[in-house]
Design a protein around this motif. Structure first.
Motif, short mmCIF file in Angstrom:
data_model
loop_
_atom_site.label_atom_id
_atom_site.label_comp_id
_atom_site.label_asym_id
_atom_site.label_seq_id
_atom_site.Cartn_x
_atom_site.Cartn_y
_atom_site.Cartn_z
N ALA A 1 0.83 -1.20 0.00
CA ALA A 1 0.00 0.00 0.00
C ALA A 1 0.87 1.26 0.00
N ILE A 2 1.95 1.24 0.78
CA ILE A 2 2.86 2.38 0.81
C ILE A 2 3.49 2.60 -0.57
N GLN A 3 3.90 1.51 -1.22
CA GLN A 3 4.49 1.64 -2.56
C GLN A 3 3.49 2.18 -3.57
N GLN A 4 2.23 1.71 -3.47
CA GLN A 4 1.19 2.20 -4.39
C GLN A 4 0.93 3.69 -4.16
N LEU A 5 0.85 4.09 -2.90
CA LEU A 5 0.63 5.49 -2.58
C LEU A 5 1.80 6.35 -3.03
N THR A 6 3.02 5.82 -2.90
CA THR A 6 4.20 6.55 -3.35
C THR A 6 4.17 6.78 -4.86
N ARG A 7 3.68 5.79 -5.62
CA ARG A 7 3.58 5.95 -7.07
C ARG A 7 2.47 6.93 -7.45
N ASP A 8 1.32 6.83 -6.76
CA ASP A 8 0.15 7.60 -7.17
C ASP A 8 0.13 9.02 -6.61
N ILE A 9 0.50 9.16 -5.33
CA ILE A 9 0.46 10.49 -4.68
C ILE A 9 1.75 10.64 -3.87
N PRO A 10 2.86 10.84 -4.55
CA PRO A 10 4.17 10.82 -3.86
C PRO A 10 4.33 11.87 -2.77
N ASP A 11 3.56 12.95 -2.82
CA ASP A 11 3.70 14.01 -1.81
C ASP A 11 2.65 13.93 -0.71
N HIS A 12 1.92 12.84 -0.65
CA HIS A 12 0.86 12.72 0.36
C HIS A 12 1.49 12.73 1.76
N PRO A 13 0.99 13.57 2.66
CA PRO A 13 1.61 13.69 3.99
C PRO A 13 1.49 12.42 4.84
N ALA A 14 0.53 11.55 4.52
CA ALA A 14 0.36 10.33 5.31
C ALA A 14 1.48 9.33 5.07
N LEU A 15 2.25 9.52 4.00
CA LEU A 15 3.30 8.56 3.68
C LEU A 15 4.34 8.45 4.79
N ILE A 16 4.69 9.58 5.38
CA ILE A 16 5.70 9.55 6.45
C ILE A 16 5.20 8.75 7.63
N GLN A 17 3.94 8.97 8.01
CA GLN A 17 3.38 8.26 9.16
C GLN A 17 3.23 6.77 8.85
N LEU A 18 2.74 6.43 7.66
CA LEU A 18 2.56 5.03 7.30
C LEU A 18 3.89 4.29 7.25
N THR A 19 4.89 4.94 6.66
CA THR A 19 6.21 4.33 6.58
C THR A 19 6.80 4.14 7.97
N GLY A 20 6.59 5.12 8.83
CA GLY A 20 7.06 5.01 10.21
C GLY A 20 6.36 3.87 10.94
#
Length: 226
Positions: free
Chosen positions: A195-214
């Motif tokens: 899911a993190i990889q998909q979000l990184t491809r689709d919305i790379p600047d989404h602020p939730a990425l940092i929290q999800l990755t953490g």
């Protein structure tokens, strides 16, 4: 979790490997089976120290250690060196569960078998029968993938290889000790990573990425055994 990983090897690579395997020296497959498994096992294998087996096994592991899907799903820590088998003329392997601990020939290191893998070198049209039948929490799965493809599944699963009634089935199999022992935890981490990889491809600047990755790494830190 049962996972199909396609095209670990290309068609040209598979053809070269299969040609070499067809000319190899095959032995009774029961040489690597435990007492109970030996009674159900009717196939052939290459010796663990066979030069061809070692050469192809090294190429396989190099490829898989660079494969994002395998690394994400398996989270490998240690691996039992890949073995190679051949089923033909009615060869089969009845239902069994793999040994929990494996020790490679000539090595003092032991590997806990959290995950089983089979990489096919024969195409489904090359042989009749030979399906890998896996019983897991989602029911019975019948696996017969294209040459070059790999199936990854929990080594705790009851499984068998159906009799091969025409042609021959060439494959490699091995076991992985994962950083995360529990299949449920490992599956959760895999799904989160995808899911993190998909979000990184689709919305790379989404602020939730940092929290999800953490969160992913904090869970991995909690569950990993190093």
């Amino acid at each position: 979790m049962l996972l199909h990983i396609p095209q670990v090897f290309s068609r040209d690579e598979v053809l070269r490997i299969r040609t070499a395997l067809e000319a190899a020296k095959w032995l009774d497959g029961r040489i690597t089976a435990g007492y109970q498994s030996a009674r159900a096992k009717h196939n052939q294998q290459l010796a663990e120290d066979d030069p061809l087996a070692r050469e192809v096994a090294e190429a396989m592991l190099q490829r898989l250690w660079q494969h994002p899907l395998f690394m994400s799903a398996a989270l490998p820590h240690k691996v039992f060196p890949p073995l190679f088998n051949r089923y033909c003329a009615g060869g089969s392997f009845d239902f069994h569960i793999d040994n929990a601990i494996r020790q490679a020939k000539g090595s003092l290191e032991r590997v806990r078998t959290d995950l089983s893998s089979t990489l096919f070198f024969s195409d489904p049209d090359d042989y009749d029968g030979g399906e890998l039948v896996i019983q897991d929490t989602y029911g019975t799965q019948r696996v017969k993938f294209a040459a070059g493809d790999l199936v990854l599944y929990p080594a705790t699963s009851l499984h068998k290889v159906e009799p091969v009634t025409r042609g021959e089935r060439l494959a490699s199999f091995f076991w992985t000790q994962s950083l995360v022992r529990d299949d449920g935890q490992r599956t959760l981490l895999f799904e989160m990573d995808q899911a993190i990889q998909q979000l990184t491809r689709d919305i790379p600047d989404h602020p939730a990425l940092i929290q999800l990755t953490g969160n992913y790494h904090n869970l991995l830190r909690r569950w990993a055994e190093v």
